[in-house]
Enzyme design. Structure first.
Site, short mmCIF file in Angstrom:
data_model
loop_
_atom_site.label_atom_id
_atom_site.label_comp_id
_atom_site.label_asym_id
_atom_site.label_seq_id
_atom_site.Cartn_x
_atom_site.Cartn_y
_atom_site.Cartn_z
N GLY A 132 -4.66 5.18 2.42
CA GLY A 132 -4.74 3.92 3.69
C GLY A 132 -4.40 4.65 5.18
N TYR A 149 -14.19 7.08 -14.39
CA TYR A 149 -13.50 5.49 -13.55
C TYR A 149 -14.90 4.25 -13.72
CZ TYR A 149 -15.07 2.73 -8.99
OH TYR A 149 -15.10 1.44 -8.04
N SER A 182 -16.66 -3.08 -9.82
CA SER A 182 -17.90 -1.55 -9.08
C SER A 182 -18.94 -1.81 -10.14
CB SER A 182 -16.85 -0.59 -9.69
OG SER A 182 -18.29 0.52 -9.26
N SER A 184 -22.76 15.27 -11.33
CA SER A 184 -22.87 14.54 -12.46
C SER A 184 -22.21 12.95 -12.45
CB SER A 184 -21.86 14.85 -13.81
OG SER A 184 -20.98 14.76 -13.32
N LYS A 187 -12.29 0.39 -14.67
CA LYS A 187 -13.03 -0.56 -13.86
C LYS A 187 -13.32 -1.72 -15.25
CE LYS A 187 -11.94 0.01 -9.68
NZ LYS A 187 -11.43 -0.58 -9.13
N ASP A 207 0.83 -1.21 -0.24
CA ASP A 207 -0.18 -0.20 0.16
C ASP A 207 0.81 1.31 0.37
OD1 ASP A 207 -2.88 0.38 1.19
OD2 ASP A 207 -2.26 2.10 1.28
N1 UFG Z 1 -24.50 11.84 -1.84
C1 UFG Z 1 -25.20 12.40 -1.34
N2 UFG Z 1 -24.32 13.21 -0.63
C2 UFG Z 1 -23.36 13.39 -0.45
C3 UFG Z 1 -23.09 12.36 -0.91
C4 UFG Z 1 -23.46 11.34 -1.45
O1 UFG Z 1 -26.91 13.18 -1.88
O2 UFG Z 1 -22.57 14.19 0.37
C5 UFG Z 1 -25.86 10.77 -3.02
C6 UFG Z 1 -24.67 10.96 -3.57
O3 UFG Z 1 -25.71 11.60 -5.27
C7 UFG Z 1 -25.12 9.08 -4.42
C8 UFG Z 1 -25.48 8.61 -3.18
O4 UFG Z 1 -25.51 9.23 -2.25
O5 UFG Z 1 -26.75 9.36 -5.21
C9 UFG Z 1 -24.39 7.57 -3.24
O6 UFG Z 1 -23.15 8.25 -2.60
P1 UFG Z 1 -21.88 7.78 -2.59
O7 UFG Z 1 -20.32 8.98 -2.91
O8 UFG Z 1 -22.20 7.15 -0.97
O9 UFG Z 1 -21.51 6.30 -3.65
P2 UFG Z 1 -21.57 6.10 -5.29
O10 UFG Z 1 -22.37 5.30 -5.46
O11 UFG Z 1 -21.70 7.31 -5.64
O12 UFG Z 1 -20.11 5.35 -5.45
C10 UFG Z 1 -20.10 3.87 -4.82
C11 UFG Z 1 -18.44 4.12 -4.84
C12 UFG Z 1 -18.38 3.46 -6.25
C13 UFG Z 1 -19.03 2.52 -6.79
C14 UFG Z 1 -20.28 2.96 -6.78
C15 UFG Z 1 -21.54 1.50 -7.01
O13 UFG Z 1 -17.75 4.68 -4.24
O14 UFG Z 1 -16.56 3.17 -6.15
O15 UFG Z 1 -20.55 2.76 -5.30
O16 UFG Z 1 -22.70 2.10 -6.74
F1 UFG Z 1 -18.54 2.53 -8.37
#
Ligand code: UFG
Length: 328
Positions: free
Chosen positions: A38, A142, A118, A284, A146, A33
């Site tokens: 981490g 991203y 993912s 986005s 993957k 790592d």
């Molecule tokens: N969200 C908010 N406010 C925040 C953070 C997130 O509304 O402050 C929303 C996002 O827009 C999304 C949902 O909460 O609709 C989940 O967001 P996350 O950032 O927690 O997770 P993501 O779904 O964007 O992404 C995660 C992983 C990715 C993976 C994806 C697959 O980080 O690596 O899940 O579903 F690809």
């Protein structure tokens, strides 16, 4: 003799849970790592080698010093939104550096790889839930990174006999149930830890990105899967490879979706705190709904997620938030 497993990215969120789980299951573990995301103190078992996948010489000496039976690769850049701003950096790390790892494995005759893929490879779903035959049509760098690695692995299997399992995580969440480990991203961008920080008073509110999606309450729906259940799936995937079964890919989720508002409700229930909400425009690269069909993983690997209840996932994350408040 105990099998020796290399965990690349074993000081990170999912990787560190994996290291502990493997050690508990009797494996010998070596972590590689660069500590960019981490934490040294998250490696609770095995040896930690600090190094970067960009450094081919460091990789070569790692594989010369150890004879690995398998490699698990957790090290990647993970912010979907950031990948839209910095695509080249995402491809360089997630694809370029993974190629270094694959080449080193081939050069040293290490034939088993478990790769952290993912749900982002599926892009905007054309059907829900998403099984393995759903079209792969990423909408972010991203997600492409993957999917590209999965393609590269298919070719390396054909050419070199490199056997791999790609595990497509939906939304990893929760923390080690006894509170030994948890999520510590800096900065944190994931929904559940951010809501918990608002509940604990470390943030004024949670921003909700988009309230006009075509979902029952207008917010995005995700399939939250406990990090411990993800670690268990890796153990089963390791058995699969060790038994000489072929390369494969599995979707890993609970199969039930929760909207952002429902997740906020669950946090309020677990913590007993009201969480202030700020509605913001859409982020986005966010599909409205992502829910997994994990029938294949359950049938072929015998995977049985233990934490199918969002309340319990949030409870474990809350224990971690209270025990070890990560920096904001
Ligand atoms: N969200 C908010 N406010 C925040 C953070 C997130 O509304 O402050 C929303 C996002 O827009 C999304 C949902 O909460 O609709 C989940 O967001 P996350 O950032 O927690 O997770 P993501 O779904 O964007 O992404 C995660 C992983 C990715 C993976 C994806 C697959 O980080 O690596 O899940 O579903 F690809």
């Amino acid at each position: 003799m105990k099998s020796k497993i290399l965990i690349v990215g074993g000081a990170g969120y999912i990787g560190s849970h994996m290291v502990l789980r493997l050690a508990q299951a009797g494996y010998e573990v070596v972590v590689f790592d660069n500590l960019s995301n981490g934490h040294r103190d998250a490696v609770l078992a095995g040896d930690l080698v600090i190094g970067d996948l960009a450094d081919r010489a460091a990789l070569a000496s790692l594989f010369t010093d150890h004879r690995f039976d398998a490699v698990m690769h957790f090290a990647s850049s993970i912010q979907v939104g950031e990948s839209m701003q910095l695509p080249a950096r995402y491809y360089a790390n997630n694809v370029g550096n993974t190629i270094h790892l694959i080449e080193t494995m081939i050069e040293h005759g290490v034939q088993h790889l478990i790769f952290s893929s993912s749900a982002a490879i599926f892009g905007d779903p054309v059907h829900i839930p998403i099984n393995e035959s759903h079209p792969r049509q990423p909408i972010t760098p991203y997600g492409w990174s993957k999917w590209m690695v999965e393609q590269i692995l298919t070719d390396c299997d054909r050419a070199h006999g490199l056997r791999y399992v790609a595990l497509r995580y939906f939304n990893a969440a929760g923390a080690q149930p006894e509170g030994l480990l948890g999520e510590r991203h800096e900065p944190e961008t994931h929904l559940i830890p951010l809501i918990l920080q608002a509940a604990s008073g470390r943030r004024a509110h949670i921003s909700v990105f988009g309230t006009d999606y075509n979902t029952p309450d207008g917010t995005c729906i995700r399939d939250y899967i406990h990090v411990q259940d993800l670690a268990d799936a890796h153990l089963l995937a390791l058995d699969w490879l060790m038994q000489g079964k072929g390369s494969s890919a599995f979707n890993l989720g609970n199969g039930s979706g929760f909207s952002i508002r429902e997740v906020i409700g669950s946090v309020e229930e677990v913590t007993g705190q009201r969480v202030a909400v700020q509605a913001l425009p859409r982020r986005s690269g966010d599909p409205a709904v992502l829910v997994a069909d994990s029938t294949y993983a359950r049938a072929a690997l015998g995977w049985q997620p233990q934490y199918t209840n969002l309340y319990e996932i949030v409870q474990h994350a809350w224990r971690w938030e209270n025990k070890c408040p990560p920096p904001l």
